[in-house]
Design a protein around this motif. Structure first.
Motif, mmCIF file in Angstrom:
data_model
loop_
_atom_site.group_PDB
_atom_site.id
_atom_site.type_symbol
_atom_site.label_atom_id
_atom_site.label_comp_id
_atom_site.label_asym_id
_atom_site.label_seq_id
_atom_site.Cartn_x
_atom_site.Cartn_y
_atom_site.Cartn_z
ATOM 1 N N HIS A 158 -4.946 -13.554 -11.893
ATOM 2 C CA HIS A 158 -3.514 -13.435 -11.579
ATOM 3 C C HIS A 158 -3.221 -13.722 -10.105
ATOM 4 N N THR A 159 -4.103 -13.260 -9.226
ATOM 5 C CA THR A 159 -3.794 -13.357 -7.794
ATOM 6 C C THR A 159 -4.006 -14.765 -7.239
ATOM 7 N N PHE A 160 -4.423 -15.682 -8.082
ATOM 8 C CA PHE A 160 -4.415 -17.100 -7.704
ATOM 9 C C PHE A 160 -2.999 -17.473 -7.244
ATOM 10 N N SER A 161 -2.001 -16.758 -7.771
ATOM 11 C CA SER A 161 -0.616 -17.048 -7.372
ATOM 12 C C SER A 161 -0.349 -16.669 -5.910
ATOM 13 N N ASN A 162 -1.310 -16.047 -5.258
ATOM 14 C CA ASN A 162 -1.148 -15.731 -3.828
ATOM 15 C C ASN A 162 -1.109 -16.996 -2.966
ATOM 16 N N GLY A 163 -1.796 -18.043 -3.415
ATOM 17 C CA GLY A 163 -1.857 -19.274 -2.624
ATOM 18 C C GLY A 163 -2.985 -20.152 -3.133
ATOM 19 N N PRO A 164 -3.186 -21.324 -2.529
ATOM 20 C CA PRO A 164 -4.130 -22.302 -3.082
ATOM 21 C C PRO A 164 -5.562 -21.789 -3.225
ATOM 22 N N GLY A 165 -5.972 -20.836 -2.403
ATOM 23 C CA GLY A 165 -7.320 -20.280 -2.514
ATOM 24 C C GLY A 165 -7.302 -18.834 -2.979
ATOM 25 N N GLY A 166 -6.210 -18.388 -3.584
ATOM 26 C CA GLY A 166 -6.085 -16.985 -3.985
ATOM 27 C C GLY A 166 -6.126 -16.081 -2.760
ATOM 28 N N GLU B 186 0.872 -27.789 -0.860
ATOM 29 C CA GLU B 186 2.303 -28.036 -0.656
ATOM 30 C C GLU B 186 3.139 -27.303 -1.720
ATOM 31 N N ALA B 187 2.700 -27.378 -2.968
ATOM 32 C CA ALA B 187 3.449 -26.694 -4.047
ATOM 33 C C ALA B 187 3.441 -25.190 -3.819
ATOM 34 N N PHE B 188 2.300 -24.641 -3.426
ATOM 35 C CA PHE B 188 2.230 -23.194 -3.175
ATOM 36 C C PHE B 188 3.180 -22.803 -2.045
ATOM 37 N N GLY B 189 3.271 -23.671 -1.033
ATOM 38 C CA GLY B 189 4.187 -23.381 0.077
ATOM 39 C C GLY B 189 5.594 -23.141 -0.442
ATOM 40 N N ARG B 190 6.054 -24.003 -1.331
ATOM 41 C CA ARG B 190 7.411 -23.868 -1.872
ATOM 42 C C ARG B 190 7.521 -22.654 -2.788
ATOM 43 N N MET B 191 6.524 -22.466 -3.644
ATOM 44 C CA MET B 191 6.567 -21.356 -4.619
ATOM 45 C C MET B 191 6.588 -20.005 -3.905
ATOM 46 N N VAL B 192 5.768 -19.878 -2.866
ATOM 47 C CA VAL B 192 5.670 -18.609 -2.138
ATOM 48 C C VAL B 192 6.983 -18.328 -1.389
ATOM 49 N N ALA B 193 7.559 -19.384 -0.805
ATOM 50 C CA ALA B 193 8.826 -19.195 -0.075
ATOM 51 C C ALA B 193 9.945 -18.791 -1.033
ATOM 52 N N LEU B 194 9.954 -19.406 -2.214
ATOM 53 C CA LEU B 194 10.999 -19.090 -3.192
ATOM 54 C C LEU B 194 10.853 -17.646 -3.700
ATOM 55 N N ALA B 195 9.625 -17.232 -3.953
ATOM 56 C CA ALA B 195 9.399 -15.852 -4.420
ATOM 57 C C ALA B 195 9.842 -14.854 -3.351
ATOM 58 N N ALA B 196 9.574 -15.183 -2.073
ATOM 59 C CA ALA B 196 9.967 -14.270 -0.973
ATOM 60 C C ALA B 196 11.489 -14.161 -0.914
ATOM 61 N N ALA C 200 7.945 -5.370 -5.386
ATOM 62 C CA ALA C 200 6.637 -5.771 -4.840
ATOM 63 C C ALA C 200 6.551 -7.300 -4.829
ATOM 64 N N LEU C 201 5.836 -7.811 -3.840
ATOM 65 C CA LEU C 201 5.719 -9.264 -3.685
ATOM 66 C C LEU C 201 4.274 -9.618 -3.362
ATOM 67 N N MET C 202 3.742 -10.635 -4.044
ATOM 68 C CA MET C 202 2.407 -11.126 -3.710
ATOM 69 C C MET C 202 2.418 -12.636 -3.948
ATOM 70 N N GLY C 203 2.494 -13.404 -2.877
ATOM 71 C CA GLY C 203 2.517 -14.855 -3.017
ATOM 72 C C GLY C 203 3.701 -15.303 -3.850
ATOM 73 N N ALA C 204 3.399 -16.056 -4.916
ATOM 74 C CA ALA C 204 4.467 -16.635 -5.743
ATOM 75 C C ALA C 204 4.933 -15.703 -6.855
ATOM 76 N N ARG C 205 4.572 -14.424 -6.750
ATOM 77 C CA ARG C 205 4.817 -13.479 -7.844
ATOM 78 C C ARG C 205 5.562 -12.260 -7.314
ATOM 79 N N MET C 206 6.628 -11.860 -7.963
ATOM 80 C CA MET C 206 7.305 -10.619 -7.557
ATOM 81 C C MET C 206 7.570 -9.738 -8.767
ATOM 82 N N GLU C 207 7.750 -8.467 -8.497
ATOM 83 C CA GLU C 207 7.922 -7.530 -9.600
ATOM 84 C C GLU C 207 8.759 -6.353 -9.158
ATOM 85 N N LEU D 109 7.367 -15.016 -11.956
ATOM 86 C CA LEU D 109 6.420 -15.932 -11.322
ATOM 87 C C LEU D 109 7.105 -17.272 -11.056
ATOM 88 N N MET D 110 6.809 -17.841 -9.899
ATOM 89 C CA MET D 110 7.334 -19.164 -9.571
ATOM 90 C C MET D 110 6.292 -20.222 -9.953
#
Ligand code: PMP
Length: 462
Positions: free
Chosen positions: A259-267, A349-359, A379-386, A431-432
């Protein structure tokens, strides 16, 4: 802070479920027909967990949009509980997978893609050696098996509130007196958890150290940021203390980043320079093709080669089982899918956009909640919020459990579905994916606004 009235919440749930049934006659009939063929009405028992009382039957899905057989359109923030994190029907995944399918899906031979994928996995997640499985559950099982082979120990330690797939050892939780019990919904099935498992609270360094001090734990299996029982973060220093406690006691550390792969390109491992002995990822990395991956450190690989030599002895024609993976693991199709995902879809690059949108979404969700004076935490973690339906940030599963309101959560899910928004049914997770837009987020925020207003009005009227 607003006090919610449980009777009003329940009445609203009944109303929304009735509305849901009215809006989805074909999905409802399909689920009823499915009772004759499937143990739990649908191909997977998880599918009955949507809070409308039955699952939507999907007709098609593209990017962030999903259409059901009843003709309704949804913005999908569930994304297959992260398996769809590439966005539905991504052209690069479709092309890469279709091309390999037409050249041979599973050959019991590597393809040239494997070299690129192996190198990329190490670049992103840092571990040097990799193996494929057909699910993240199975990758965890492989890691546990190797940990047992090289340590000669049997127990697996997990944290309260964890989920690591269908891994028996992890189906445990802490009971009210701090004793180990089976996880809610798990039934006794002849696995002796007292023999194979240990469980302590996440962020509890003293309990962790005490549990490892016996020297009988082969490995700790954990997410670096817990996501499966409400999202809760490690406190500063906890992951370092975990690494140190494992090293000090000869225990191996499996970091499960499914799941935490959504934190960014290297998790989280890539972002924070974590140093696991094993790294596990699955679901999203295959773009929907069933894939699990386990990475192994140099030190563990060397110990493993002592137990099972790297080169197959030529005289052995039979019984060369390693005990993990399967015939479809590492198939040409899987490797092509991972290559397409890592090259074209879940890029830096995609993670950059996804993480910014989730924030942005988290910030705007917080402001809606604050304006309505609702006691909820985002709560927020990378591209995922809850959203968690209690006021304080949780740091372990007991914090989450104490603040949980199942009826409110069910209401919220069905209310959102009735207004064209899908949220992961097991959590209130959004999730974004690379195709997610501000317009998608806007739709969610509008429904949230309406939900808060309606909920408060109903509670005040009671
Ligand atoms: N690990 C974690 C952290 C997960 O959240 C999940 C599934 N939600 C799994 C492993 C298992 O994945 P799969 O169902 O694909 O085997």
């Amino acid at each position: 802070m607003i006090q919610l009235n449980p009777i009003a919440v329940h009445e609203m749930l009944v109303h929304e479920q009735t509305l849901f049934a009215e809006k989805h006659p074909q999905s409802k009939a399909n689920f009823q027909a499915g009772q004759a063929h499937y143990l739990y009405g649908a191909p997977s028992h998880w599918m009955r967990r949507w809070s409308g009382g039955f699952p939507l039957v999907a007709q098609s899905a593209q990017g962030t949009h999903l259409r059901c057989v009843d003709g309704q359109d949804y913005v999908d923030f569930c994304l297959g509980d992260t398996g769809g994190m590439c966005g539905h029907g991504h052209p690069a995944v479709t092309e890469g997978v279709a091309a390999q399918l037409s050249r041979g899906a599973t050959l019991m031979l590597p393809t040239e893609d494997a070299q690129w994928v192996g190198q990329e996995l190490t670049r992103r997640f840092s571990l040097p050696y990799w193996g494929f499985t057909t699910s993240a559950s199975d990758a965890n099982r492989a890691a546990i098996r190797i940990a047992r082979m090289v340590t000669g120990r049997e127990k697996v330690l997990v944290f309260n509130g964890c989920y690591h797939g269908s891994v028996e050892e992890a189906h445990v939780a802490l009971g009210d007196q701090g004793e180990m019990v089976m996880r809610n919904g798990i039934h006794a099935n002849a696995v002796d958890h007292a023999r194979v498992s240990k469980v302590v609270e996440f962020n509890d360094i003293a309990a962790l150290q005490a549990a490892l001090a016996d020297g009988d734990v082969a490995c700790v299996l954990t997410e670096p940021f817990m996501t499966n029982y409400g999202m809760f973060a490690p406190k500063p220093g906890f992951l370092d203390a975990l690494r140190a406690a494992c090293t000090a006691t000869g225990t191996l550390l499996i970091i499960d980043e499914t799941h935490t792969f959504s934190n960014g390109p290297g998790g989280c491992t890539g972002a924070q320079g974590l140093q696991p002995d094993f790294f596990v990822v699955g679901k999203a990395v295959g773009g929907g093709i069933p894939v699990g991956l386990y990475g192994v450190s140099q030190a563990v690989a060397e110990r493993m080669w002592q137990v099972v030599p790297k080169v197959n002895p030529t005289e052995v024609r039979q019984s060369a089982h390693l005990g993990f993976g399967g015939t479809l693991a590492g198939s040409a199709l899987q490797v092509a899918a991972v290559r397409a995902v890592l090259t074209h879809v879940l890029t830096d690059e995609a993670f950059g956009r996804m993480v910014a949108l989730a924030a942005l979404l988290a910030e705007r969700t917080r402001s809606v909640i604050e304006r309505h004076k609702l006691p909820w935490f985002v709560a927020l973690m990378g591209a995922r919020m809850e959203t968690l339906y209690h006021p304080d940030e949780p740091f372990d599963a007991t914090d989450v459990k104490n603040g949980r309101d199942g009826v409110l959560e069910s209401l919220l899910h069905v209310y959102f579905m009735n207004r064209g928004v899908l949220i992961t049914p097991f959590h209130s997770m959004l999730l974004m994916c690379p195709a997610s837009t501000e317009g998608d987020c806007e739709r969610y925020l509008q429904v949230l606004e309406g939900f808060c207003t309606a909920l408060i009005a109903r509670c005040e009227a009671r």
